[in-house]
Scaffold this motif. Structure first.
Motif, PDB file in Angstrom:
ATOM      1  N   ARG B 167     -36.868 -23.301   9.854  1.00  0.00           N
ATOM      2  CA  ARG B 167     -37.270 -22.936   8.503  1.00  0.00           C
ATOM      3  C   ARG B 167     -36.794 -23.977   7.495  1.00  0.00           C
ATOM      4  O   ARG B 167     -37.183 -23.926   6.342  1.00  0.00           O
ATOM      5  N   GLN B 206     -37.493 -21.822  -0.043  1.00  0.00           N
ATOM      6  CA  GLN B 206     -37.171 -21.000   1.125  1.00  0.00           C
ATOM      7  C   GLN B 206     -37.333 -19.513   0.835  1.00  0.00           C
ATOM      8  O   GLN B 206     -36.545 -18.686   1.262  1.00  0.00           O
ATOM      9  N   HIS B 207     -38.366 -19.165   0.087  1.00  0.00           N
ATOM     10  CA  HIS B 207     -38.678 -17.757  -0.143  1.00  0.00           C
ATOM     11  C   HIS B 207     -39.313 -17.193   1.118  1.00  0.00           C
ATOM     12  O   HIS B 207     -39.861 -17.919   1.943  1.00  0.00           O
ATOM     13  N   ASP B 208     -39.271 -15.869   1.218  1.00  0.00           N
ATOM     14  CA  ASP B 208     -39.823 -15.239   2.419  1.00  0.00           C
ATOM     15  C   ASP B 208     -41.336 -15.050   2.280  1.00  0.00           C
ATOM     16  O   ASP B 208     -41.861 -15.000   1.171  1.00  0.00           O
ATOM     17  N   TYR B 209     -42.010 -14.948   3.424  1.00  0.00           N
ATOM     18  CA  TYR B 209     -43.433 -14.630   3.461  1.00  0.00           C
ATOM     19  C   TYR B 209     -43.639 -13.294   2.754  1.00  0.00           C
ATOM     20  O   TYR B 209     -42.820 -12.390   2.936  1.00  0.00           O
ATOM     21  N   ASP B 213     -45.000 -21.371   0.728  1.00  0.00           N
ATOM     22  CA  ASP B 213     -44.084 -22.063   1.623  1.00  0.00           C
ATOM     23  C   ASP B 213     -44.397 -23.560   1.521  1.00  0.00           C
ATOM     24  O   ASP B 213     -45.482 -23.989   1.894  1.00  0.00           O
ATOM     25  N   ARG B 215     -43.160 -27.704   2.123  1.00  0.00           N
ATOM     26  CA  ARG B 215     -42.244 -28.614   2.821  1.00  0.00           C
ATOM     27  C   ARG B 215     -42.682 -30.064   2.596  1.00  0.00           C
ATOM     28  O   ARG B 215     -43.860 -30.314   2.320  1.00  0.00           O
ATOM     29  N   LEU B 252     -48.156 -23.982   2.129  1.00  0.00           N
ATOM     30  CA  LEU B 252     -48.796 -22.916   2.880  1.00  0.00           C
ATOM     31  C   LEU B 252     -48.682 -21.622   2.090  1.00  0.00           C
ATOM     32  O   LEU B 252     -47.598 -21.297   1.574  1.00  0.00           O
ATOM     33  N   TYR B 253     -49.779 -20.918   1.996  1.00  0.00           N
ATOM     34  CA  TYR B 253     -49.758 -19.641   1.297  1.00  0.00           C
ATOM     35  C   TYR B 253     -50.654 -18.688   2.074  1.00  0.00           C
ATOM     36  O   TYR B 253     -51.878 -18.778   2.009  1.00  0.00           O
TER      37      TYR B 253
END
Lengths: 165, 289
Positions: B167, B206-209, B213, B215, B252-253
């Motif tokens: 992650r 680094q939030h959760d799904y 997201d 990188r 990514l979303y």
């Protein structure tokens, strides 16, 4: 004709009784899942399984949470297979499951669900196992299910929700 | 600047939007895959029965700029085997395009490629962590008769990549070889290459799904291009070695992905008479069904 109607009505009563012995909730730890589409794919795959009421995924905790329908024929193995099909590794799971308890050949307590899945019951406190063995009928157990080793899935009992003993 | 550039940009934008919208309408399946770096080899494969699509806008400059769209379809046959089709749509061709795999996972300039990814090894040390190795095998057919004045034939390609994803940190290293067949006594030079990439997801992202997201990556590609053959004779002014390095970013979303990156040459030994590559540019819009 009357007999058939009676049999039909008896059958209707039996269906919910069968459904009561089942998985109720699964909190499945998942290894190897690192991205949003991974989580999206797993969540969608689990939500499409018949018997799953709702499923959600936490990427940061590596956790799949599935709440199952009131009546389902799902097994933990089916959910774990779906996790593996998504390309990840299913590790231990915290589950709530209803079933009937019997003893196997080696004397271990086994909880069997309506779908035929069997959990070998283990407990750190022997008293819990005694309570369970004194229980008649079905009971609901919350605990940690280990990964299966072929001989059956070990379920470490955390709480017994409705012992009738 | 030529007036062609705005027109190309508009065509590019319309194509991306129309393809993206069409995918929204037909969405009804699974997700995951192709969520790695932009230029370099990476290991992830789709889950069993999963389908994803991406449209990629690519540019490179060797004298003049070339622009191309690539439409890539990915399907997970099993959780360890992924099939891919990559279809190029040149928007602006150049006479002598650079020899090389512009994106290592999807074929060379102008080649239609069918490929398979085979995950040979995998282990999961912990939550969000994967260590795995993947083999890439592909076959390509050119969409044009000539490239750089030479008849261009079908080609075969194989690559191997290994790496780690978590992650927070990512890293993959790999390499491959592309062999071109002879066509009308001409043959493009073979391509051997190695790639390396490191990635990082900052704490801010680094939030959760299901939150977005993001990188960032630093990618590098080194290619050894063999001499081409014209009418059976090896061409002395072709072939050479080049290394490129540059940043990329991936967002990514949910079932959408957006990535972009640029590589710049840091070393080139290409012989005189052949321009060196000025840059490689990629933008990718991905959708997981």
């Amino acid at each position: 004709m009357k007999n058939y109607i009676v049999l039909f009505l008896i059958g209707l009563f039996l269906i919910p009784l069968q459904g009561q012995a089942q998985l109720l909730e699964v909190n499945q730890t998942v290894f190897g899942m690192d991205c949003a589409p991974c989580a999206y794919g797993l969540e969608k795959r689990i939500n499409q399984i018949a018997g799953v009421q709702s499923a959600s995924v936490s990427l940061n905790e590596g956790l799949l949470t599935a709440t199952l329908s009131k009546e389902n024929q799902l097994t933990l193995q089916r959910i774990r297979k779906a996790v593996e099909e998504s390309g990840f590794k299913a590790k231990e799971a915290n589950i709530t499951v209803t079933g009937t308890v019997t003893k196997n050949e080696s004397g271990s307590l086994v909880l069997e669900t309506g779908a035929g899945e069997r959990f070998i019951l283990e407990a750190e406190n022997e008293r819990k196992l005694e309570d369970i063995s004194n229980t008649k009928g079905s009971l609901t157990i919350t605990g940690k299910a280990e990964t299966s080793d072929g001989a059956g899935t070990k379920l470490w009992v955390a709480s017994i929700n409705n012992p009738k003993a | 600047m030529s007036t062609r550039y705005p027109k190309i940009a508009i065509r590019l934008l319309l194509l991306i939007i129309s393809v993206g919208l069409s995918q929204v309408v037909v969405s009804n399946s699974y997700a995951q895959g192709g969520h790695g770096p932009v230029f370099t080899l990476a290991t992830p494969t789709l889950g069993q029965g999963e389908l994803s699509f991406d449209v990629m806008a690519m540019s490179t400059r060797q004298g003049n700029s070339a622009w191309m769209l690539r439409q890539n379809w990915h399907y997970g046959l099993t959780e360890d085997i992924q099939l891919n089709v990559s279809v190029p749509t040149p928007l602006q061709r150049i006479a002598n395009p650079p020899q090389g795999r512009l994106g290592t996972m999807m074929g060379s300039y102008g080649d239609l490629e069918v490929s398979g990814l085979f995950r040979l090894f995998k282990t999961y040390p912990g939550v969000g962590q994967r260590f795995e190795s993947t083999l890439l095998l592909s076959g390509s057919v050119p969409t044009e008769d000539k490239r750089g004045g030479l008849h261009v034939g079908p080609s075969l390609h194989g690559g191997l990549v290994t790496g780690y994803a978590s992650r927070t940190f990512y890293g993959w290293a790999g390499g491959g070889f592309q062999y071109y067949t002879e066509q009308h006594n001409d043959r493009l030079g073979d391509i051997a290459y190695v790639t390396g990439v490191i990635g990082y997801r900052p704490p801010l992202f680094q939030h959760d799904y299901p939150k977005p997201d993001w990188r960032i990556f630093v990618e590098s590609v080194t290619e050894w291009v063999g001499n081409s053959t014209r009418n059976g004779a090896e061409q002395a002014n072709t072939g050479g070695t080049k290394s490129l390095l540059g940043p990329s970013v991936l967002g990514l979303y949910g079932k959408w992905g957006l990535s972009g990156g640029m590589l710049f040459p840091v070393y080139s030994s290409f012989q005189s008479g052949q321009d060196s590559e000025s840059y490689r540019l990629n933008f990718v819009l991905s959708y997981w069904f």
